[in-house]
Design a protein around this motif. Structure first.
Motif, PDB file in Angstrom:
ATOM      1  N   GLN A  80       0.839  -1.191   0.000  1.00  0.00           N
ATOM      2  CA  GLN A  80       0.000   0.000   0.000  1.00  0.00           C
ATOM      3  C   GLN A  80       0.874   1.240   0.000  1.00  0.00           C
ATOM      4  O   GLN A  80       1.884   1.295   0.704  1.00  0.00           O
ATOM      5  N   GLY A  81       0.480   2.233  -0.791  1.00  0.00           N
ATOM      6  CA  GLY A  81       1.260   3.454  -0.821  1.00  0.00           C
ATOM      7  C   GLY A  81       0.639   4.541  -1.667  1.00  0.00           C
ATOM      8  O   GLY A  81      -0.562   4.535  -1.934  1.00  0.00           O
ATOM      9  N   GLN A  82       1.503   5.463  -2.063  1.00  0.00           N
ATOM     10  CA  GLN A  82       1.106   6.627  -2.853  1.00  0.00           C
ATOM     11  C   GLN A  82       1.776   6.548  -4.219  1.00  0.00           C
ATOM     12  O   GLN A  82       2.979   6.258  -4.313  1.00  0.00           O
ATOM     13  N   ALA A  83       1.002   6.836  -5.252  1.00  0.00           N
ATOM     14  CA  ALA A  83       1.513   6.762  -6.613  1.00  0.00           C
ATOM     15  C   ALA A  83       1.794   8.146  -7.177  1.00  0.00           C
ATOM     16  O   ALA A  83       1.126   9.121  -6.840  1.00  0.00           O
ATOM     17  N   LYS A  84       2.774   8.185  -8.023  1.00  0.00           N
ATOM     18  CA  LYS A  84       3.116   9.396  -8.772  1.00  0.00           C
ATOM     19  C   LYS A  84       3.119   9.005 -10.245  1.00  0.00           C
ATOM     20  O   LYS A  84       3.680   7.977 -10.624  1.00  0.00           O
ATOM     21  N   ILE A  85       2.491   9.817 -11.074  1.00  0.00           N
ATOM     22  CA  ILE A  85       2.477   9.577 -12.512  1.00  0.00           C
ATOM     23  C   ILE A  85       3.704  10.236 -13.128  1.00  0.00           C
ATOM     24  O   ILE A  85       3.960  11.421 -12.901  1.00  0.00           O
ATOM     25  N   VAL A  86       4.443   9.447 -13.906  1.00  0.00           N
ATOM     26  CA  VAL A  86       5.633   9.954 -14.592  1.00  0.00           C
ATOM     27  C   VAL A  86       5.341   9.942 -16.086  1.00  0.00           C
ATOM     28  O   VAL A  86       5.008   8.891 -16.656  1.00  0.00           O
ATOM     29  N   ALA A  87       5.443  11.089 -16.727  1.00  0.00           N
ATOM     30  CA  ALA A  87       5.174  11.218 -18.162  1.00  0.00           C
ATOM     31  C   ALA A  87       6.143  10.366 -18.978  1.00  0.00           C
ATOM     32  O   ALA A  87       7.286  10.132 -18.576  1.00  0.00           O
ATOM     33  N   ARG A  88       5.690   9.899 -20.122  1.00  0.00           N
ATOM     34  CA  ARG A  88       6.468   9.010 -20.994  1.00  0.00           C
ATOM     35  C   ARG A  88       7.879   9.551 -21.250  1.00  0.00           C
ATOM     36  O   ARG A  88       8.857   8.824 -21.149  1.00  0.00           O
ATOM     37  N   GLU A  89       7.979  10.811 -21.567  1.00  0.00           N
ATOM     38  CA  GLU A  89       9.288  11.386 -21.919  1.00  0.00           C
ATOM     39  C   GLU A  89      10.223  11.504 -20.716  1.00  0.00           C
ATOM     40  O   GLU A  89      11.424  11.739 -20.889  1.00  0.00           O
ATOM     41  N   GLU A  90       9.709  11.322 -19.512  1.00  0.00           N
ATOM     42  CA  GLU A  90      10.537  11.414 -18.307  1.00  0.00           C
ATOM     43  C   GLU A  90      10.903  10.052 -17.712  1.00  0.00           C
ATOM     44  O   GLU A  90      11.572   9.982 -16.686  1.00  0.00           O
ATOM     45  N   ILE A  91      10.463   8.971 -18.361  1.00  0.00           N
ATOM     46  CA  ILE A  91      10.750   7.629 -17.846  1.00  0.00           C
ATOM     47  C   ILE A  91      12.219   7.304 -18.091  1.00  0.00           C
ATOM     48  O   ILE A  91      12.730   7.475 -19.204  1.00  0.00           O
ATOM     49  N   ALA A  92      12.892   6.829 -17.051  1.00  0.00           N
ATOM     50  CA  ALA A  92      14.307   6.455 -17.157  1.00  0.00           C
ATOM     51  C   ALA A  92      14.481   5.356 -18.202  1.00  0.00           C
ATOM     52  O   ALA A  92      13.679   4.416 -18.275  1.00  0.00           O
ATOM     53  N   ALA A  93      15.534   5.466 -19.001  1.00  0.00           N
ATOM     54  CA  ALA A  93      15.787   4.525 -20.091  1.00  0.00           C
ATOM     55  C   ALA A  93      15.882   3.081 -19.600  1.00  0.00           C
ATOM     56  O   ALA A  93      15.399   2.157 -20.271  1.00  0.00           O
ATOM     57  N   HIS A  94      16.468   2.864 -18.428  1.00  0.00           N
ATOM     58  CA  HIS A  94      16.617   1.485 -17.943  1.00  0.00           C
ATOM     59  C   HIS A  94      15.260   0.855 -17.617  1.00  0.00           C
ATOM     60  O   HIS A  94      15.101  -0.359 -17.719  1.00  0.00           O
ATOM     61  N   LEU A  95      14.262   1.662 -17.263  1.00  0.00           N
ATOM     62  CA  LEU A  95      12.935   1.118 -16.997  1.00  0.00           C
ATOM     63  C   LEU A  95      12.208   0.764 -18.293  1.00  0.00           C
ATOM     64  O   LEU A  95      11.501  -0.240 -18.353  1.00  0.00           O
ATOM     65  N   VAL A  96      12.390   1.564 -19.336  1.00  0.00           N
ATOM     66  CA  VAL A  96      11.811   1.236 -20.645  1.00  0.00           C
ATOM     67  C   VAL A  96      12.444  -0.057 -21.156  1.00  0.00           C
ATOM     68  O   VAL A  96      11.744  -0.954 -21.636  1.00  0.00           O
ATOM     69  N   LYS A  97      13.747  -0.181 -20.991  1.00  0.00           N
ATOM     70  CA  LYS A  97      14.452  -1.398 -21.426  1.00  0.00           C
ATOM     71  C   LYS A  97      13.952  -2.609 -20.636  1.00  0.00           C
ATOM     72  O   LYS A  97      13.726  -3.683 -21.200  1.00  0.00           O
ATOM     73  N   SER A  98      13.753  -2.453 -19.341  1.00  0.00           N
ATOM     74  CA  SER A  98      13.231  -3.534 -18.504  1.00  0.00           C
ATOM     75  C   SER A  98      11.855  -3.963 -18.990  1.00  0.00           C
ATOM     76  O   SER A  98      11.561  -5.162 -19.068  1.00  0.00           O
ATOM     77  N   TRP A  99      10.998  -2.996 -19.333  1.00  0.00           N
ATOM     78  CA  TRP A  99       9.671  -3.317 -19.843  1.00  0.00           C
ATOM     79  C   TRP A  99       9.773  -4.118 -21.137  1.00  0.00           C
ATOM     80  O   TRP A  99       9.096  -5.137 -21.311  1.00  0.00           O
ATOM     81  N   GLU A 100      10.626  -3.684 -22.059  1.00  0.00           N
ATOM     82  CA  GLU A 100      10.790  -4.387 -23.330  1.00  0.00           C
ATOM     83  C   GLU A 100      11.280  -5.815 -23.109  1.00  0.00           C
ATOM     84  O   GLU A 100      10.794  -6.755 -23.745  1.00  0.00           O
ATOM     85  N   GLU A 101      12.215  -5.994 -22.185  1.00  0.00           N
ATOM     86  CA  GLU A 101      12.746  -7.330 -21.882  1.00  0.00           C
ATOM     87  C   GLU A 101      11.662  -8.218 -21.275  1.00  0.00           C
ATOM     88  O   GLU A 101      11.583  -9.406 -21.581  1.00  0.00           O
ATOM     89  N   ARG A 102      10.827  -7.652 -20.430  1.00  0.00           N
ATOM     90  CA  ARG A 102       9.750  -8.442 -19.810  1.00  0.00           C
ATOM     91  C   ARG A 102       8.714  -8.880 -20.843  1.00  0.00           C
ATOM     92  O   ARG A 102       8.168  -9.971 -20.746  1.00  0.00           O
ATOM     93  N   ILE A 103       8.427  -8.039 -21.823  1.00  0.00           N
ATOM     94  CA  ILE A 103       7.477  -8.415 -22.870  1.00  0.00           C
ATOM     95  C   ILE A 103       8.027  -9.599 -23.662  1.00  0.00           C
ATOM     96  O   ILE A 103       7.323 -10.582 -23.905  1.00  0.00           O
ATOM     97  N   VAL A 104       9.296  -9.534 -24.039  1.00  0.00           N
ATOM     98  CA  VAL A 104       9.923 -10.637 -24.777  1.00  0.00           C
ATOM     99  C   VAL A 104       9.913 -11.904 -23.921  1.00  0.00           C
ATOM    100  O   VAL A 104       9.608 -12.999 -24.404  1.00  0.00           O
ATOM    101  N   GLU A 105      10.208 -11.756 -22.635  1.00  0.00           N
ATOM    102  CA  GLU A 105      10.213 -12.903 -21.725  1.00  0.00           C
ATOM    103  C   GLU A 105       8.819 -13.525 -21.606  1.00  0.00           C
ATOM    104  O   GLU A 105       8.674 -14.757 -21.607  1.00  0.00           O
ATOM    105  N   ARG A 106       7.787 -12.707 -21.539  1.00  0.00           N
ATOM    106  CA  ARG A 106       6.420 -13.231 -21.440  1.00  0.00           C
ATOM    107  C   ARG A 106       6.036 -14.012 -22.695  1.00  0.00           C
ATOM    108  O   ARG A 106       5.423 -15.078 -22.616  1.00  0.00           O
TER     109      ARG A 106
END
Length: 155
Positions: A80-106
């Protein structure tokens, strides 16, 4: 909040988590999402592919609960916690890469399970997700609830 190594390992191995938010009428809205990052300081990063109900709810009320279970081990947590929305252009590159890797893994895991079970898969649903996330949900966890049931007494 500081995550234990046990919780970090547990969260890391989960393919899908349930993110619950509160809508304008005070009702709980739950949606399946994928974790793309975890920090020991109690921060969890989740990509969202759409500007839909979760986004609307978080804009109005940042309270969130992430429910994570392992049905096989009969263990789980509610974060449980508090969320903050981060705009697409502000997302750290390593998190975008992690997302892409997880999609391939799935996709790979779905294909391997289908081959192993002898069941044909007609679609790879993950391949139809948008190529770029719309935004990132950065969650600062304030409380961790262990959902593992207490041991049953021996008779």
């Amino acid at each position: 909040m500081v995550f234990s190594e046990k919780i970090i390992r547990f969260l890391t191995k989960q393919g899908v988590v349930i993110v619950s938010t509160i809508d304008a009428r005070g009702n709980i809205h739950s949606s399946a999402k994928g974790i793309v990052g975890i920090e020991k300081n109690g921060t969890v990063f989740i990509m969202d592919m759409y500007f839909h109900q979760t986004y609307k709810n978080l804009k109005a009320d940042p309270r969130v609960t992430i429910t994570v279970i392992d049905e096989h081990d009969f263990t789980g947590y509610a974060l449980q916690g508090q969320a903050k929305i981060v705009a697409r252009e502000e997302i750290a590159a390593h998190l975008v890469k992690s997302w892409e890797e997880r999609i391939v893994e799935r996709i790979t895991n779905r294909l391997l399970k289908s081959v192993h079970s002898g069941r044909k898969t007609k679609q790879h649903f993950e391949a139809h997700l948008p190529h770029q996330p719309k935004y990132l949900i950065e969650i600062h966890v304030e409380d961790v609830i262990d959902l593992t049931p207490p041991a049953l007494p021996l008779e």
